[in-house]
Scaffold this motif. Structure first.
Motif, short mmCIF file in Angstrom:
data_model
loop_
_atom_site.label_atom_id
_atom_site.label_comp_id
_atom_site.label_asym_id
_atom_site.label_seq_id
_atom_site.Cartn_x
_atom_site.Cartn_y
_atom_site.Cartn_z
N GLU A 63 0.83 -1.21 0.00
CA GLU A 63 0.00 0.00 0.00
C GLU A 63 0.86 1.25 0.00
O GLU A 63 0.57 2.24 -0.70
CB GLU A 63 -0.91 0.00 1.23
CG GLU A 63 -2.00 -1.05 1.20
CD GLU A 63 -2.77 -1.13 2.50
OE1 GLU A 63 -3.96 -1.46 2.46
OE2 GLU A 63 -2.17 -0.85 3.56
N PHE A 64 1.93 1.21 0.77
CA PHE A 64 2.86 2.34 0.84
C PHE A 64 3.49 2.60 -0.52
O PHE A 64 3.61 3.75 -0.95
CB PHE A 64 3.92 2.05 1.89
CG PHE A 64 4.80 3.22 2.23
CD1 PHE A 64 4.32 4.29 2.96
CD2 PHE A 64 6.12 3.26 1.80
CE1 PHE A 64 5.13 5.37 3.28
CE2 PHE A 64 6.94 4.33 2.11
CZ PHE A 64 6.44 5.39 2.85
N LYS A 65 3.90 1.54 -1.18
CA LYS A 65 4.48 1.66 -2.52
C LYS A 65 3.51 2.34 -3.47
O LYS A 65 3.90 3.22 -4.25
CB LYS A 65 4.84 0.26 -3.03
CG LYS A 65 5.18 0.17 -4.50
CD LYS A 65 6.52 0.76 -4.83
CE LYS A 65 6.92 0.44 -6.26
NZ LYS A 65 8.21 1.05 -6.64
N LYS A 66 2.23 1.95 -3.42
CA LYS A 66 1.24 2.56 -4.29
C LYS A 66 1.08 4.04 -3.98
O LYS A 66 0.97 4.87 -4.91
CB LYS A 66 -0.11 1.86 -4.15
CG LYS A 66 -1.17 2.39 -5.11
CD LYS A 66 -2.49 1.67 -4.97
CE LYS A 66 -3.49 2.16 -6.02
NZ LYS A 66 -3.72 3.63 -5.97
N MET A 67 1.06 4.40 -2.70
CA MET A 67 0.94 5.80 -2.33
C MET A 67 2.12 6.61 -2.85
O MET A 67 1.96 7.75 -3.30
CB MET A 67 0.86 5.93 -0.81
CG MET A 67 -0.40 5.39 -0.20
SD MET A 67 -0.34 5.49 1.62
CE MET A 67 -1.83 4.59 2.06
N LEU A 68 3.32 6.02 -2.79
CA LEU A 68 4.49 6.69 -3.34
C LEU A 68 4.32 6.93 -4.84
O LEU A 68 4.54 8.05 -5.34
CB LEU A 68 5.75 5.86 -3.08
CG LEU A 68 6.24 5.75 -1.65
CD1 LEU A 68 7.35 4.70 -1.54
CD2 LEU A 68 6.74 7.09 -1.13
N CYS A 69 3.93 5.88 -5.55
CA CYS A 69 3.77 6.00 -7.01
C CYS A 69 2.71 7.03 -7.37
O CYS A 69 2.86 7.78 -8.34
CB CYS A 69 3.40 4.64 -7.59
SG CYS A 69 4.73 3.42 -7.52
N ASP A 70 1.64 7.08 -6.58
CA ASP A 70 0.56 8.04 -6.85
C ASP A 70 1.04 9.48 -6.74
O ASP A 70 0.41 10.39 -7.31
CB ASP A 70 -0.60 7.82 -5.87
CG ASP A 70 -1.38 6.54 -6.15
OD1 ASP A 70 -1.22 5.99 -7.25
OD2 ASP A 70 -2.14 6.11 -5.25
N ASN A 71 2.13 9.69 -6.02
CA ASN A 71 2.67 11.04 -5.83
C ASN A 71 4.03 11.23 -6.49
O ASN A 71 4.76 12.18 -6.17
CB ASN A 71 2.76 11.34 -4.32
CG ASN A 71 1.41 11.45 -3.67
OD1 ASN A 71 0.71 12.44 -3.84
ND2 ASN A 71 1.02 10.41 -2.93
N ASP A 72 4.35 10.34 -7.44
CA ASP A 72 5.61 10.42 -8.19
C ASP A 72 6.82 10.43 -7.26
O ASP A 72 7.79 11.18 -7.46
CB ASP A 72 5.64 11.67 -9.09
CG ASP A 72 4.57 11.62 -10.17
OD1 ASP A 72 4.36 10.52 -10.73
OD2 ASP A 72 3.94 12.65 -10.44
N LEU A 73 6.76 9.59 -6.24
CA LEU A 73 7.83 9.48 -5.26
C LEU A 73 8.42 8.08 -5.29
O LEU A 73 7.77 7.11 -5.70
CB LEU A 73 7.31 9.76 -3.85
CG LEU A 73 6.77 11.16 -3.58
CD1 LEU A 73 6.02 11.19 -2.25
CD2 LEU A 73 7.91 12.18 -3.57
N LYS A 74 9.67 7.97 -4.83
CA LYS A 74 10.32 6.68 -4.71
C LYS A 74 11.09 6.63 -3.39
O LYS A 74 11.77 7.59 -3.04
CB LYS A 74 11.28 6.43 -5.87
CG LYS A 74 11.89 5.03 -5.86
CD LYS A 74 12.72 4.78 -7.10
CE LYS A 74 13.28 3.35 -7.08
NZ LYS A 74 14.10 3.06 -8.29
#
Length: 291
Positions: free
Chosen positions: A81-92
């Motif tokens: 879920e955390f990974k998806k939240m990162l991707c949704d905000n163009d973060l890594k």
């Protein structure tokens, strides 16, 4: 929440200015600007999704995590879920601060394997040793040599999982043992092929040392930095980058000598006007003046 700061009062030192020749442009000009999420520790555990959205809106490209639990993820948010939240905000999440104190104390490597699994799901490059609690810190130079052996062993596990291990400093590592100190012992006793260092520039300066001198003595070892400034009036406090005592232009000019691959803005104390706005002000200074 992981407690990894005790703010031991040590001698502060304002880093002397260094003349910068035009040829010393920051070698990592187009590298991402990252943030250590500890900066937002007051709100992040309560609103993981909302804080990541704020971070992305400021313009940050990368984050460095803290607070991970093998059973609870990131404050109740699973790694996927955390990974998806990162991707949704163009973060890594390129680096992760995981708690190594249990391993340092008892030598059980099972927890490290859970860290590598999480880091690989996130697509991270680094697992970082963030903080050694007081009762586990070296009392002698030999203690630091033993710590270096454990760091090497952890790094071997990370390498087998396709990851790198880094060690993040505070000021206590600079405790002197004869003609050396704990940080020098760690630099010399850890395997250069396995262990990188995440230099916390503020803590190096506050401990009375010069980051530039360490770059010269150990070129290429400091693949990551924590970038935070020292308040002019009270060295125990941080300041918005560019308003304190640390000469970041001189430091960034030597990024290539350091071996720098990425850096993370961090604020630990003295938020003005508040954590996310302070982080945004520091981000803008870095973007407009340092890279």
């Amino acid at each position: 929440m992981i407690k990894r700061r005790d703010f031991l009062i040590n001698t502060g030192l304002a880093l002397g200015a260094l003349a910068i020749a035009p040829s010393f442009a920051f070698a990592a000009k187009k590298k991402a600007i990252g943030i250590q999420l500890w900066t937002l520790r007051d709100t992040f555990p309560k609103d993981v999704k909302g804080v990541l959205a704020q971070v992305g809106k400021v313009g940050f490209n990368e984050v460095e995590t803290f607070g991970f639990s093998p059973t609870k993820g990131f404050f109740g948010t699973s790694v996927k879920e955390f990974k998806k939240m990162l991707c949704d905000n163009d973060l890594k999440a390129t680096s992760n601060h995981f708690d190594f104190n249990g391993y340092i104390e008892n030598g059980n490597t099972d927890v490290i394997k859970s860290y590598t699994e999480a880091a690989n799901i996130l697509g991270s490059e680094y697992i970082t040793v963030p903080y050694v609690v007081e009762n586990l810190r070296g009392k002698t130079g030999d203690d630091y040599k033993k710590l270096a052996l454990k760091v090497n062993k952890a790094a071997e596990i990370c390498k087998a999982a396709g990851l790198k291990l880094a060690y993040h400093n505070h000021d206590f590592e600079f405790t002197k043992f004869g003609s050396t100190n704990g940080y020098e012992i760690l630099l010399n006793e850890t395997d250069k092929k396995l262990v990188d260092f995440e230099m916390d520039l503020y803590w190096v300066v506050r401990a009375g040392h010069d980051p530039l001198q360490l770059f010269k003595e150990h070129p290429g070892r400091f693949k990551m930095w924590h970038v935070k400034d020292m308040d002019k009036a009270n060295h125990e406090f941080n300041a918005v980058i560019g308003t304190g005592t640390i000469d970041f232009k001189a430091i960034f000019a030597q990024a290539e000598l350091s071996g720098l691959k990425r850096f993370f803005l961090e604020h630990e104390s003295n938020y003005i006007p508040n954590p996310i706005e302070s982080a945004a002000a520091s981000y803008n200074y870095i973007k407009n003046n340092l890279i």
